[in-house]
Design a protein around this motif. Structure first.
Motif, PDB file in Angstrom:
ATOM      1  N   PRO A   7      71.882  17.383  60.463  1.00 39.08           N
ATOM      2  CA  PRO A   7      72.068  15.991  60.050  1.00 39.08           C
ATOM      3  C   PRO A   7      72.435  15.108  61.235  1.00 39.08           C
ATOM      4  O   PRO A   7      72.986  15.569  62.237  1.00 39.08           O
ATOM      5  N   ALA A   8      72.099  13.824  61.116  1.00 40.52           N
ATOM      6  CA  ALA A   8      72.466  12.860  62.147  1.00 40.52           C
ATOM      7  C   ALA A   8      73.982  12.738  62.221  1.00 40.52           C
ATOM      8  O   ALA A   8      74.701  12.995  61.247  1.00 40.52           O
ATOM      9  N   PHE A  30      70.743   2.108  59.834  1.00 37.87           N
ATOM     10  CA  PHE A  30      70.371   2.695  61.115  1.00 37.87           C
ATOM     11  C   PHE A  30      70.994   4.076  61.197  1.00 37.87           C
ATOM     12  O   PHE A  30      71.875   4.429  60.414  1.00 37.87           O
ATOM     13  N   SER A  31      70.536   4.881  62.162  1.00 42.68           N
ATOM     14  CA  SER A  31      71.083   6.224  62.300  1.00 42.68           C
ATOM     15  C   SER A  31      71.265   6.569  63.769  1.00 42.68           C
ATOM     16  O   SER A  31      70.556   6.061  64.647  1.00 42.68           O
ATOM     17  N   LEU A  32      72.223   7.440  64.021  1.00 42.42           N
ATOM     18  CA  LEU A  32      72.567   7.906  65.369  1.00 42.42           C
ATOM     19  C   LEU A  32      72.461   9.420  65.395  1.00 42.42           C
ATOM     20  O   LEU A  32      73.150  10.116  64.637  1.00 42.42           O
ATOM     21  N   ALA A  33      71.598   9.946  66.265  1.00 46.64           N
ATOM     22  CA  ALA A  33      71.443  11.391  66.394  1.00 46.64           C
ATOM     23  C   ALA A  33      72.638  11.987  67.124  1.00 46.64           C
ATOM     24  O   ALA A  33      73.261  11.339  67.968  1.00 46.64           O
ATOM     25  N   LEU A  38      73.934   5.142  70.651  1.00 46.72           N
ATOM     26  CA  LEU A  38      73.226   4.049  69.991  1.00 46.72           C
ATOM     27  C   LEU A  38      73.931   2.754  70.335  1.00 46.72           C
ATOM     28  O   LEU A  38      75.139   2.617  70.108  1.00 46.72           O
ATOM     29  N   ALA A  39      73.196   1.800  70.910  1.00 46.53           N
ATOM     30  CA  ALA A  39      73.737   0.480  71.223  1.00 46.53           C
ATOM     31  C   ALA A  39      73.519  -0.439  70.034  1.00 46.53           C
ATOM     32  O   ALA A  39      72.375  -0.654  69.615  1.00 46.53           O
ATOM     33  N   LEU A  40      74.612  -0.966  69.482  1.00 46.93           N
ATOM     34  CA  LEU A  40      74.544  -1.930  68.388  1.00 46.93           C
ATOM     35  C   LEU A  40      74.743  -3.310  68.999  1.00 46.93           C
ATOM     36  O   LEU A  40      75.827  -3.633  69.492  1.00 46.93           O
TER      37      LEU A  40
END
Length: 237
Positions: A7-8, A30-33, A38-40
């Motif tokens: 899962p992410a 949105f998702s982050l691996a 991840l830049a928001l």
């Protein structure tokens, strides 16, 4: 035999969030691996910190889900979410000014992995100032302490809210190198940052918020190469 993918680290799906009657986030997804950054991104008031507050549990979403490594956390308290492995480097640093550097770190300690020795290796300047009150540190040193304090909780997911804010360019570069080093060690990081150039250099993925809605979600390289997208939604080039 094929196995299911892991899962992410973090998934936001269909998040609506309100402050009173003010509808701030509109169906944000949105998702982050795991092990990635991840830049928001977004202009001031776009909803970036509200996303952070929703993940950490300070704001409960009206609709939608927040999943941490596959587990729903949107109904948990901030304390429970922290215990699940979410660490926060808050905007404005928020160190305990009357505690020493060492005391700031010890009070946040939990789990195994990161300890005083390791955070002092990451930030030698903090070791030099271990017995100083945190309130006497420079802004850059306080930012180092805020990052080190979050790491002492051994987070599976690290939230970083404007870590370069108000810092001199040399210190901003040092913060960037620290984030790159954490990424190389496999730390999953959600990075909210007004310094778009630095954020996109560090990030694997990017999500852009515009007035509480997702305007882009995908590889950071696509944003780096799309000057019109940056100008339209972020106001910088």
């Amino acid at each position: 035999m094929a196995t299911d993918a892991a899962p992410a680290a973090l998934v936001l799906e269909g998040i609506d969030a309100l402050y009173g009657d003010s509808h701030v986030l509109h169906c944000v997804s949105f998702s982050l691996a795991e092990g990635k950054v991840l830049a928001l991104l977004g202009r001031n008031g776009a909803g970036k910190t509200t996303c952070m507050n929703t993940v950490i549990g300070w704001l409960r979403p009206r609709r939608g889900s927040v999943r941490l490594f596959g587990e729903s956390i949107e109904r948990l308290s901030p304390e429970a979410i922290s215990r699940k492995g979410v660490g926060l480097v808050p905007q404005g640093r928020r160190v305990f000014p009357r505690l020493t550097v060492k005391e700031n770190l010890i009070v946040a300690g939990r789990g195994t992995g990161w300890n005083l020795e390791k955070v002092f290796d990451l930030f030698p300047r903090l070791e030099e100032r271990a017995e100083q009150h945190a309130g006497s540190l420079s802004g850059g040193e306080q930012q180092m302490l805020a990052i080190a304090r979050a790491l002492m909780g051994n987070p599976r997911l690290l939230l970083m809210d404007e870590p370069s804010e108000g810092l001199a360019p040399l210190i901003v570069a040092e913060v960037g190198r620290t984030i790159a080093r954490l990424k190389a060690q496999g730390q999953s990081i959600l990075l909210v940052e007004q310094n778009v150039k630095m954020a996109l250099e560090l990030a694997d993925e990017a999500a852009i918020l515009n007035t509480g809605r997702i305007a882009f979600s995908g590889p950071a390289a696509q944003v780096r190469e799309n000057h019109s997208l940056i100008t339209q939604h972020l106001g910088v080039f």
